[in-house]
Write a protein that holds these residues in place. Structure first.
Motif, PDB file in Angstrom:
ATOM      1  N   LEU A 276       0.835  -1.212   0.000  1.00 44.24           N
ATOM      2  CA  LEU A 276       0.000   0.000   0.000  1.00 44.24           C
ATOM      3  C   LEU A 276       0.865   1.255   0.000  1.00 44.24           C
ATOM      4  CD1 LEU A 276      -2.753   1.459   0.320  1.00 44.24           C
ATOM      5  CD2 LEU A 276      -2.450   1.222   2.807  1.00 44.24           C
ATOM      6  N   TYR A 277       1.869   1.296   0.886  1.00 50.33           N
ATOM      7  CA  TYR A 277       2.740   2.471   0.961  1.00 50.33           C
ATOM      8  C   TYR A 277       3.517   2.666  -0.340  1.00 50.33           C
ATOM      9  CZ  TYR A 277       1.774   2.120   5.961  1.00 50.33           C
ATOM     10  OH  TYR A 277       1.169   2.044   7.173  1.00 50.33           O
ATOM     11  N   LEU A 278       3.947   1.569  -0.949  1.00 56.08           N
ATOM     12  CA  LEU A 278       4.684   1.672  -2.202  1.00 56.08           C
ATOM     13  C   LEU A 278       3.797   2.236  -3.314  1.00 56.08           C
ATOM     14  CD1 LEU A 278       7.207   1.142  -3.896  1.00 56.08           C
ATOM     15  CD2 LEU A 278       6.386  -1.207  -4.250  1.00 56.08           C
ATOM     16  N   VAL A 279       2.585   1.712  -3.414  1.00 55.33           N
ATOM     17  CA  VAL A 279       1.662   2.189  -4.449  1.00 55.33           C
ATOM     18  C   VAL A 279       1.310   3.654  -4.227  1.00 55.33           C
ATOM     19  CG1 VAL A 279      -0.672   1.939  -5.378  1.00 55.33           C
ATOM     20  CG2 VAL A 279       0.725  -0.086  -4.955  1.00 55.33           C
ATOM     21  N   LEU A 280       1.009   4.018  -2.972  1.00 58.30           N
ATOM     22  CA  LEU A 280       0.655   5.414  -2.688  1.00 58.30           C
ATOM     23  C   LEU A 280       1.841   6.343  -2.910  1.00 58.30           C
ATOM     24  CD1 LEU A 280      -1.620   5.113   0.480  1.00 58.30           C
ATOM     25  CD2 LEU A 280      -2.301   5.555  -1.886  1.00 58.30           C
ATOM     26  N   ALA A 281       3.051   5.858  -2.609  1.00 57.43           N
ATOM     27  CA  ALA A 281       4.237   6.696  -2.858  1.00 57.43           C
ATOM     28  C   ALA A 281       4.414   6.961  -4.344  1.00 57.43           C
ATOM     29  CB  ALA A 281       5.485   6.022  -2.275  1.00 57.43           C
ATOM     30  N   LEU A 282       4.271   5.898  -5.142  1.00 60.54           N
ATOM     31  CA  LEU A 282       4.370   6.078  -6.590  1.00 60.54           C
ATOM     32  C   LEU A 282       3.259   6.992  -7.097  1.00 60.54           C
ATOM     33  CD1 LEU A 282       5.249   2.425  -7.703  1.00 60.54           C
ATOM     34  CD2 LEU A 282       6.793   4.393  -7.524  1.00 60.54           C
ATOM     35  N   PHE A 283       2.065   6.785  -6.572  1.00 62.78           N
ATOM     36  CA  PHE A 283       0.945   7.646  -6.971  1.00 62.78           C
ATOM     37  C   PHE A 283       1.197   9.094  -6.549  1.00 62.78           C
ATOM     38  CE2 PHE A 283      -3.074   9.719  -5.830  1.00 62.78           C
ATOM     39  CZ  PHE A 283      -3.734   9.671  -7.055  1.00 62.78           C
ATOM     40  N   GLY A 284       1.759   9.271  -5.333  1.00 63.99           N
ATOM     41  CA  GLY A 284       2.038  10.621  -4.861  1.00 63.99           C
ATOM     42  C   GLY A 284       3.081  11.324  -5.712  1.00 63.99           C
ATOM     43  N   ILE A 285       4.156  10.594  -6.051  1.00 65.57           N
ATOM     44  CA  ILE A 285       5.191  11.194  -6.905  1.00 65.57           C
ATOM     45  C   ILE A 285       4.613  11.571  -8.263  1.00 65.57           C
ATOM     46  CG2 ILE A 285       7.362  10.744  -8.100  1.00 65.57           C
ATOM     47  CD1 ILE A 285       8.160   8.958  -5.735  1.00 65.57           C
ATOM     48  N   GLY A 286       3.812  10.651  -8.820  1.00 61.77           N
ATOM     49  CA  GLY A 286       3.180  10.964 -10.099  1.00 61.77           C
ATOM     50  C   GLY A 286       2.243  12.152  -9.996  1.00 61.77           C
ATOM     51  N   SER A 287       1.472  12.233  -8.894  1.00 59.77           N
ATOM     52  CA  SER A 287       0.549  13.350  -8.708  1.00 59.77           C
ATOM     53  C   SER A 287       1.289  14.672  -8.569  1.00 59.77           C
ATOM     54  CB  SER A 287      -0.315  13.106  -7.470  1.00 59.77           C
ATOM     55  OG  SER A 287      -1.110  11.954  -7.620  1.00 59.77           O
ATOM     56  N   LEU A 288       2.404  14.658  -7.826  1.00 61.09           N
ATOM     57  CA  LEU A 288       3.182  15.887  -7.671  1.00 61.09           C
ATOM     58  C   LEU A 288       3.738  16.351  -9.017  1.00 61.09           C
ATOM     59  CD1 LEU A 288       5.148  15.187  -4.363  1.00 61.09           C
ATOM     60  CD2 LEU A 288       3.135  16.622  -4.685  1.00 61.09           C
ATOM     61  N   MET A 289       4.197  15.391  -9.825  1.00 57.02           N
ATOM     62  CA  MET A 289       4.712  15.766 -11.139  1.00 57.02           C
ATOM     63  C   MET A 289       3.604  16.328 -12.021  1.00 57.02           C
ATOM     64  SD  MET A 289       7.296  12.543 -11.814  1.00 57.02           S
ATOM     65  CE  MET A 289       7.760  13.152 -13.427  1.00 57.02           C
ATOM     66  N   VAL A 290       2.438  15.682 -11.984  1.00 51.59           N
ATOM     67  CA  VAL A 290       1.308  16.187 -12.774  1.00 51.59           C
ATOM     68  C   VAL A 290       0.880  17.558 -12.271  1.00 51.59           C
ATOM     69  CG1 VAL A 290      -1.111  15.787 -13.371  1.00 51.59           C
ATOM     70  CG2 VAL A 290       0.513  13.896 -13.434  1.00 51.59           C
TER      71      VAL A 290
END
Length: 460
Positions: free
Chosen positions: A173-187
């Motif tokens: 869960l933390y790994l997926v949310l971290a990847l999602f968070g990094i992607g969201s910050l970039m977007v």
């Protein structure tokens, strides 16, 4: 992306909010998963407990009998931590029944006084088996026949298995949310930078206006900032009208006073020598003062103009060429750095101020005059400035004489021509542009006149 940047503020706010939101989501989902897993674990143990109860009876010999099949091989693996155990109570004389996983071991049970049964006549507690596994135990007591003979039924599950599953889920869960968070910050960064790009276009357009490359803010802007662009263009147009009106009024006044003063000067020639000198001197002083105040009015009208700009190097070099022709016995030199220095002032004002200083230096210089231009080191937040230094190798002045020379109309050397207004005029021009003038001892041995003037800011 400086601290005061709107882009940096929006990015920082969006990033902080995204991090807080993702951390909160991770905690909530992890806790919900743990609660659901523990609930499912308890339900599984109760289901196994019911299966054991249904599979065990008392045979004809009065002993416990049965072979519970729970459909899970972990109960047949020694040391797995998954155990079922049936123990006789009271008058029931029978050996216990147990899963292979516990072998000859046993489970400690807390006293009923400390942990009573619930309304379903069940209780649960934690225990540790001989293999040091952390267990979750479900226990109940059941009467097996009409004679009141009863047995204690217990089913235990390895809690470490549950914790391992929860940990694995949390890690994923933390790994997926971290990847999602990094992607969201970039977007978010791309979206914010793209969304604020029109403001950067407006800044560049205003920079072109300040640099004299355009007369107004040109381009297509979103409707959110189009009114602001329109107001800025209206302000620039109003500034144009104010400057033009001031120039016209200054020109009219100059023309209206020029003729009367010229008549006074001409008429003084026919006067007696004793009166001629006095009237002519006063008329020339009046002419110089009128011109000074006219120039001051013109400067005040243009001081706030975003279009006021002058490249310093050409003005300095042109003035040096003129002065060199008028003073062939003097050596004029320049030292200009940077060469592309641009001042936030009108060229005629720079020419007049610089001309007064160079003319004064030429009057008192013995052999050489040097004009330097340097950038003034500025603290953070201060407007960039340039300093022009005019040094001569003349006799120079002491501190008291320097202060006296800055006063209006004061001439320290009556043998030299002039009205005594030169330095004060220069000081007024510099002050109108938020600059300054100072006198100091020159490296050449004479006087150094130092004029500090604002640099043109090309960025909005």
């Amino acid at each position: 992306m400086k601290g005061g940047s709107l882009t940096a503020r929006v990015l920082l706010f969006a990033s902080v909010w995204a991090v807080i939101a993702l951390v909160a989501i991770a905690i909530v989902i992890s806790q919900l998963y743990r609660a659901g897993s523990e609930r499912a674990f308890d339900d599984l143990l109760r289901a196994h407990l019911n299966s054991v109860i249904n599979a065990v009876t008392i045979n004809e010999d009065g002993r416990l009998s049965g072979n519970p099949q729970l459909g899970d091989l972990v109960f047949d693996q020694p040391g797995s931590g998954w155990i079922w155990l049936v123990e006789p109570l009271g008058e029931l004389d029978s050996p216990r029944l147990a899963s292979i996983s516990i072998d000859a071991g046993t489970l400690a049970s807390p006293p009923v006084e400390d942990l009573p049964f619930n309304e379903r006549y069940q209780r649960s507690y934690s225990a540790v088996d001989v293999e040091a596994n952390q267990l979750e135990v479900i226990e109940t007591e059941v009467e097996l026949d009409d004679q009141g003979r009863a047995a204690r039924f217990r089913v235990a599950g390895n809690r470490e298995v549950l914790e391992a599953e929860i940990a694995a889920f949390s890690t994923n869960l933390y790994l997926v949310l971290a990847l999602f968070g990094i992607g969201s910050l970039m977007v978010n960064a791309v979206a914010i930078l793209y969304g604020l790009r029109p403001l950067d276009h407006a800044r560049q357009a205003l920079g072109r206006v300040r640099a004299g490359e355009a007369q107004q803010l040109d381009g297509s802007f979103p409707r959110e900032i189009a009114p602001l662009v329109g107001e800025i263009n209206a302000l620039i147009e109003a500034n144009h009208r104010v400057v033009d009106r001031a120039r016209m009024q200054v020109g009219n006044l100059a023309h209206s006073l020029k003729t009367p003063i010229a008549v006074l000067i001409n008429e003084s020639r026919d006067m007696a020598p004793s009166h001629q000198k006095l009237v002519r001197a006063q008329a020339e002083t009046m002419q110089a003062q009128v011109q000074t105040y006219l120039d001051r009015a013109r400067i005040a009208a243009q001081r706030g103009s975003v279009l006021a700009r002058t490249e310093a190097a050409p003005v300095i070099e042109r003035l040096v060429r003129v002065m060199a022709k008028l003073n062939r016995d003097l050596d004029f030199a320049t030292d200009i750095e940077p060469r592309d220095a641009v001042l936030a002032m009108e060229s005629q004002d720079l020419e007049e101020a610089l001309g007064n200083l160079v003319e004064n230096a030429a009057k008192f210089a013995r052999q050489s005059v040097i004009i330097r231009l340097r950038t003034v080191p500025a603290n953070e937040g201060q407007r960039p400035m340039f300093r022009i230094e005019i040094d001569d190798d003349g006799p120079g002045l002491d501190e008291a004489a320097m202060r006296e020379a800055m006063k209006r109309g004061r001439r320290l050397d009556e043998s030299k021509p002039g009205t005594g207004l030169g330095l004060s005029i220069v000081e007024e021009i510099a002050s109108e542009y938020n600059g300054s003038v100072a006198l100091a001892k020159a490296d050449l041995g004479g006087l150094s006149a130092r004029m500090t003037l604002p640099a043109l800011i090309t960025e909005a």
